[in-house]
Structures are given as structure tokens and as C-alpha cells.
Design a protein around this motif. Structure first.
Motif, PDB file in Angstrom:
ATOM      1  N   ASN A 221       0.827  -1.216   0.000  1.00 46.19           N
ATOM      2  CA  ASN A 221       0.000   0.000   0.000  1.00 46.19           C
ATOM      3  C   ASN A 221       0.859   1.263   0.000  1.00 46.19           C
ATOM      4  N   GLN A 227       0.132   1.196  -4.328  1.00 48.31           N
ATOM      5  CA  GLN A 227      -1.229   1.427  -3.830  1.00 48.31           C
ATOM      6  C   GLN A 227      -2.228   1.304  -4.974  1.00 48.31           C
ATOM      7  N   GLN A 231      -7.338   0.079  -2.185  1.00 50.62           N
ATOM      8  CA  GLN A 231      -6.671   0.566  -0.972  1.00 50.62           C
ATOM      9  C   GLN A 231      -6.789   2.077  -0.849  1.00 50.62           C
ATOM     10  N   TYR A 232      -6.740   2.779  -1.984  1.00 51.25           N
ATOM     11  CA  TYR A 232      -6.930   4.230  -1.954  1.00 51.25           C
ATOM     12  C   TYR A 232      -8.333   4.578  -1.473  1.00 51.25           C
ATOM     13  N   GLN A 235      -8.523   4.183   2.186  1.00 56.62           N
ATOM     14  CA  GLN A 235      -7.827   5.304   2.833  1.00 56.62           C
ATOM     15  C   GLN A 235      -8.725   6.542   2.902  1.00 56.62           C
ATOM     16  N   GLN A 236      -9.451   6.814   1.816  1.00 56.13           N
ATOM     17  CA  GLN A 236     -10.336   7.965   1.804  1.00 56.13           C
ATOM     18  C   GLN A 236     -11.493   7.809   2.795  1.00 56.13           C
ATOM     19  N   GLU A 238     -11.282   6.122   5.597  1.00 52.52           N
ATOM     20  CA  GLU A 238     -10.696   6.244   6.939  1.00 52.52           C
ATOM     21  C   GLU A 238     -10.435   7.693   7.319  1.00 52.52           C
TER      22      GLU A 238
END
Length: 277
Positions: A221, A227, A231-232, A235-236, A238
Motif C-alpha cells: 500500500n 497502492q 486501498q486508496y 484510505q479515503q 478512513e
């Protein structure tokens, strides 16, 4: 057709109509709940900030890098799956060897195995403490390896039934007329396999661009390096940016749709040409 037979046919159609209507209604309801409504929700969320907000989300350098890596790696994986998937299907259909039934069963293992388990196994083999001395964790080859593990069965199971139905007498006739192995492969076998190969490649690509579990541990990641889009998006979510996540998700959906459509059209065209021969 006599009047009595015509009346009986009309009566049969009328009797079947309620069941047909019920079946169509259930199918439409299922499609709406599982596919259409979630897609509509993603599209609505993606444009929460208007067209400008959508564009800012998808043109973010991190988002573009994740999309580029995802599409490129998935394309490579689809090519790998086509080559090795077709070869495996050929061996399973045309050759007999000890343990063939076991190999045939293992092909479907990625369908049943939780993908996070695959990530753990691959990390233990190719991670920093690799027992075979091969460390590729947190690299793009690691992404290709993990995604190929998950997607290879799509090509195998698409090509295998076509090979089972392929008439070997045509191959023998071509060989008796002096055709070499390369000519038989390209002129006789591949045209029949092409629609299945394209379909399997499309399914493998679509699965690869949305894969998450098998990449969690092995991929690393790393933004702009390993990445991927899934996974992106996580992340957004989170960091409380759901609109960005929805916007990038909608782009990924469009890519998958158009790739599947293009491959399906290409496969249909090849199948039509084969029927005209």
C-alpha cells in the motif's frame, strides 16, 4: 395449424404468463436491490460536491496514480491468465497424468479461499523472511502474483468446456493435409477458443481492478508505487472523505464496464465469424 391446436397454444401461453411475469418481477427486484440501487447511491455520492468536486476527487495525483497502477497491473494479470489459464485448461482436457483430479479441484480453490489468507500465504513465501530466498513484497510484481492467484480460475473455467466440445477430428484432418502445429493452433483451435478466452480475460481483469484482500499484506500500500484503487478508497473512507471514495469508485466501475463490453463484443464477433466459416 388447426383452430383447436391454435386455441390450445394460446391457452398454454396464458397459463404460463403469470409465472413468467412473477419470475421477471423477482429478477428485476433482485437486480435493483443488488446492482442498480448501490450503483445509483455511489453515483449520487460521487457528485455530492457537484461536477467540480467530482473532478477534483478523480484528478487528485494520488487517485490518478492508484488508477494507473491498478489498470496497468490488472492488464498484465489478464495477459498472464490468458497464457497460463489456456495452457492449464489444455493440459486438464487433453492429457492424463497422476493427480489430475486433484489439480482440477485445486483450480477452484481461490474461489473458496478468503483472499486475506492468500495474502498471508504469499507474504510468508515472498516476504522479508522468504524461505525460498525470493523477496518481492511491496513491489508491482507482487501485485501481479497475488492477483494472478485470485483470477487465474476465470480463464481456466471459461476455456475448459470449449476444449471439451472441440472436435479433434478437424485437427487430425488439418494435420493429414500437411498443416503444422502452429497452423493448427492459429487457424483451427484458437478461433474456436477466442470467445471463451476473451470472456475469461474480461472477468479476470474486472476482478483484478477491484481486488483488495490478497493485496493487503503483500502489496505494501505504498502511494504512487503499489497502492491500488481499492486501498486508496479505503484510505479515503478512513480519513472521512466518502465523496472522494465514491468518485474514484465510479471511475473504476466505468472502466470495468467498458472493458467487459469491448471484450464481449470482440468475442461475439469472433464467434460469428467462426459460425460463418
Amino acid at each position: 395449424m388447426s383452430r383447436a391446436k391454435g386455441g390450445a397454444l394460446v391457452s398454454a401461453v396464458r397459463r404460463a404468463s403469470p409465472a413468467s411475469a412473477l419470475g421477471s418481477g423477482v429478477a428485476l427486484l433482485w437486480l435493483s436491490l443488488i446492482v442498480l440501487l448501490p450503483l445509483a447511491a455511489i453515483a449520487a455520492k460521487a457528485f455530492d460536491g457537484g461536477a467540480g468536486g467530482f473532478w477534483r476527487a478523480v484528478s487528485n495525483p494520488d487517485a490518478l496514480a492508484a488508477l494507473e497502477i491498478t489498470v496497468w497491473v490488472s492488464f498484465v494479470v489478464a495477459l498472464v491468465d490468458v497464457v497460463f489459464g489456456a495452457l492449464i485448461a489444455w493440459v486438464l482436457v487433453r492429457d492424463d497424468f497422476p493427480g489430475k483430479a486433484w489439480v482440477n479441484a485445486i483450480i477452484d480453490l481461490p474461489f473458496a479461499l478468503p483472499t486475506i489468507v492468500a495474502s498471508i500465504v504469499l507474504l510468508s513465501l515472498y516476504g522479508p523472511q522468504s524461505p525460498i530466498g525470493l523477496t518481492i513484497a511491496a513491489t508491482q510484481p507482487a501485485l501481479v502474483l497475488a492477483l494472478a492467484f485470485v483470477t487465474l480460475p476465470f480463464v481456466v473455467r471459461q476455456v475448459q468446456p470449449v476444449l471439451l466440445e472441440l472436435d479433434q477430428d478437424v485437427e487430425e484432418a488439418a494435420a493429414s493435409l500437411g498443416a503444422g502445429n502452429a497452423a493448427i493452433l492459429t487457424k483451427v483451435i484458437f478461433p474456436s477458443l477466442a470467445p471463451a478466452v476473451f470472456t475469461g480475460a474480461g472477468l479476470a481483469f474486472s476482478r483484478a481492478i477491484g481486488e483488495f484482500g490478497s493485496l493487503v499484506l503483500l502489496g505494501g500500500n505504498i502511494p504512487h508505487k503499489t497502492q491500488v484503487v481499492s486501498q486508496y478508497i479505503q484510505q479515503q473512507i478512513e480519513i472521512d472523505q466518502p465523496q472522494n471514495a465514491a468518485a474514484v469508485s465510479s471511475v473504476l466501475l466505468l472502466i470495468a464496464f467498458f472493458v467487459l463490453l469491448a471484450l464481449r463484443l470482440a468475442g461475439s464477433k469472433l464467434a460469428w465469424r467462426e459460425e460463418q466459416r
